[in-house]
Motif scaffolding. Sequence first.
Motif, mmCIF file in Angstrom:
data_model
loop_
_atom_site.group_PDB
_atom_site.id
_atom_site.type_symbol
_atom_site.label_atom_id
_atom_site.label_comp_id
_atom_site.label_asym_id
_atom_site.label_seq_id
_atom_site.Cartn_x
_atom_site.Cartn_y
_atom_site.Cartn_z
ATOM 1 N N THR A 180 0.827 -1.205 0.000
ATOM 2 C CA THR A 180 0.000 0.000 0.000
ATOM 3 C C THR A 180 0.861 1.254 0.000
ATOM 4 O O THR A 180 0.604 2.213 -0.741
ATOM 5 C CB THR A 180 -0.934 -0.001 1.218
ATOM 6 N N VAL A 181 1.890 1.261 0.829
ATOM 7 C CA VAL A 181 2.789 2.409 0.929
ATOM 8 C C VAL A 181 3.721 2.479 -0.275
ATOM 9 O O VAL A 181 3.919 3.538 -0.883
ATOM 10 C CB VAL A 181 3.596 2.318 2.233
ATOM 11 N N LYS A 182 4.276 1.336 -0.640
ATOM 12 C CA LYS A 182 5.314 1.300 -1.674
ATOM 13 C C LYS A 182 4.790 1.750 -3.025
ATOM 14 O O LYS A 182 5.431 2.569 -3.708
ATOM 15 C CB LYS A 182 5.871 -0.124 -1.766
ATOM 16 N N VAL A 183 3.637 1.234 -3.435
ATOM 17 C CA VAL A 183 3.183 1.509 -4.798
ATOM 18 C C VAL A 183 2.506 2.870 -4.928
ATOM 19 O O VAL A 183 2.294 3.342 -6.047
ATOM 20 C CB VAL A 183 2.249 0.402 -5.324
ATOM 21 N N GLN A 184 2.168 3.508 -3.779
ATOM 22 C CA GLN A 184 1.597 4.854 -3.861
ATOM 23 C C GLN A 184 2.603 5.931 -3.442
ATOM 24 O O GLN A 184 2.265 7.100 -3.380
ATOM 25 C CB GLN A 184 0.332 4.947 -2.993
ATOM 26 N N TRP A 185 3.832 5.509 -3.126
ATOM 27 C CA TRP A 185 4.940 6.402 -2.832
ATOM 28 C C TRP A 185 4.666 7.301 -1.627
ATOM 29 O O TRP A 185 5.161 8.415 -1.549
ATOM 30 C CB TRP A 185 5.280 7.259 -4.056
ATOM 31 N N THR A 186 3.881 6.811 -0.686
ATOM 32 C CA THR A 186 3.582 7.649 0.470
ATOM 33 C C THR A 186 3.064 6.810 1.626
ATOM 34 O O THR A 186 2.419 5.784 1.414
ATOM 35 C CB THR A 186 2.536 8.722 0.117
ATOM 36 N N THR A 187 3.358 7.259 2.842
ATOM 37 C CA THR A 187 2.736 6.676 4.037
ATOM 38 C C THR A 187 1.526 7.494 4.471
ATOM 39 O O THR A 187 0.862 7.131 5.443
ATOM 40 C CB THR A 187 3.735 6.608 5.202
ATOM 41 N N ALA A 188 1.270 8.606 3.791
ATOM 42 C CA ALA A 188 0.158 9.491 4.153
ATOM 43 C C ALA A 188 -1.114 9.018 3.448
ATOM 44 O O ALA A 188 -1.414 9.446 2.334
ATOM 45 C CB ALA A 188 0.484 10.928 3.776
ATOM 46 N N LEU A 189 -1.815 8.129 4.099
ATOM 47 C CA LEU A 189 -3.046 7.605 3.508
ATOM 48 C C LEU A 189 -4.199 8.533 3.855
ATOM 49 O O LEU A 189 -4.346 8.969 4.996
ATOM 50 C CB LEU A 189 -3.322 6.201 4.031
ATOM 51 N N GLY A 190 -5.029 8.817 2.869
ATOM 52 C CA GLY A 190 -6.167 9.693 3.082
ATOM 53 C C GLY A 190 -7.126 9.582 1.919
ATOM 54 O O GLY A 190 -7.032 8.668 1.080
ATOM 55 N N LYS A 191 -8.051 10.491 1.844
ATOM 56 C CA LYS A 191 -9.082 10.482 0.815
ATOM 57 C C LYS A 191 -8.452 10.426 -0.577
ATOM 58 O O LYS A 191 -7.548 11.195 -0.896
ATOM 59 C CB LYS A 191 -9.952 11.728 0.958
ATOM 60 N N GLY A 192 -8.916 9.475 -1.392
ATOM 61 C CA GLY A 192 -8.386 9.306 -2.735
ATOM 62 C C GLY A 192 -7.356 8.196 -2.852
ATOM 63 O O GLY A 192 -7.038 7.768 -3.974
ATOM 64 N N ARG A 193 -6.826 7.704 -1.739
ATOM 65 C CA ARG A 193 -5.871 6.594 -1.761
ATOM 66 C C ARG A 193 -6.612 5.264 -1.688
ATOM 67 O O ARG A 193 -7.817 5.203 -1.421
ATOM 68 C CB ARG A 193 -4.902 6.703 -0.585
ATOM 69 N N VAL A 194 -5.865 4.189 -1.926
ATOM 70 C CA VAL A 194 -6.425 2.843 -1.830
ATOM 71 C C VAL A 194 -5.563 2.008 -0.904
ATOM 72 O O VAL A 194 -4.421 2.360 -0.596
ATOM 73 C CB VAL A 194 -6.540 2.165 -3.223
ATOM 74 N N ILE A 195 -6.124 0.885 -0.452
ATOM 75 C CA ILE A 195 -5.428 -0.050 0.418
ATOM 76 C C ILE A 195 -5.329 -1.381 -0.311
ATOM 77 O O ILE A 195 -6.356 -1.946 -0.708
ATOM 78 C CB ILE A 195 -6.161 -0.206 1.760
ATOM 79 N N PHE A 196 -4.107 -1.864 -0.489
ATOM 80 C CA PHE A 196 -3.851 -3.054 -1.296
ATOM 81 C C PHE A 196 -3.800 -4.329 -0.454
ATOM 82 O O PHE A 196 -3.486 -4.301 0.740
ATOM 83 C CB PHE A 196 -2.514 -2.913 -2.026
ATOM 84 N N SER A 197 -4.042 -5.442 -1.134
ATOM 85 C CA SER A 197 -3.793 -6.757 -0.557
ATOM 86 C C SER A 197 -2.398 -7.212 -0.942
ATOM 87 O O SER A 197 -1.707 -6.565 -1.741
ATOM 88 C CB SER A 197 -4.818 -7.769 -1.075
#
Length: 272
Positions: free
Chosen positions: A100-117
């Motif tokens: 989740t963090v690696k492929v979105q280049w951020t640890t800042a999860l919020g509106k508009g992001r996704v959570i991966f399996s």
Amino acid sequence: MHIRRSAEEIAANRQRYEEHQRKGLEFAPKALPQPSPLPAPAIDAGAIIHSETIPGGWYWSTALKRGESIRIDQGDAASTIALVAWNAADTSERLNLVDTVKVQWTTALGKGRVIFSDMGRVMFSIVEDSSGAHDCLMGGSTAASNAAKYPNVKTRNTRDNLVLVAGKLGLERRDIPAILNLFAPVRIDDTGEFQWRGKLSNSGDYVELRAEMDLIAGFSNCPHPLDPDPVYAPKAVTVTRFRSAPPTADDLSRTATAEAVRGFENNALILA
């Protein structure tokens, strides 16, 4: 077996990584939406499937169908909720914060992001979020951490709660993934130390997650290990499961990054 690499090979690998990161960041949105408004708007009563109040220190789990959403609402007090999830059809597939963090280049999860399996598929889209202060790095409390923090007080902790969640689902300790701490304003300072930034979180904050596959979600309502309050007094949190509107073609969670696009393409394969 460890393979020793030369300085030239290490430099070349780093260059490839940085190029891949640059391309990913160029595709990503320059700015995500502003936090969702407070107070939380009412959910249409006809869309509500179930509402559960999780008392402070306790846990709960629920099944979610693809396209349903859950709202986690702190109500009048600030509480941290630990979240884990599994694919309902195959529980060996589980929430994966590393991807989740690696492929979105951020640890800042919020509106508009996704959570991966851990299979490269999207489990949740974050469709509403008034907080933007969530922790995907530190993990949850344990019996030992609570004993050190709250001496001579009987407490419940996140690790034991999630073991109970897993057991009631027919799963084992090894099936529990790394947890996402919702409403946990953890940041890393210039020295690399974890810091609790309480001003980033407000009582009344809420987050809404849309299930992108059939899921089982587990929750634990215990204080975060870095919560500075010396008194063990977690407050109740409400989780509401409801039918959400179908996503539009330009849904931000589905289009924000190339990695998210591929994740949803992977989701489509299990539905084909």
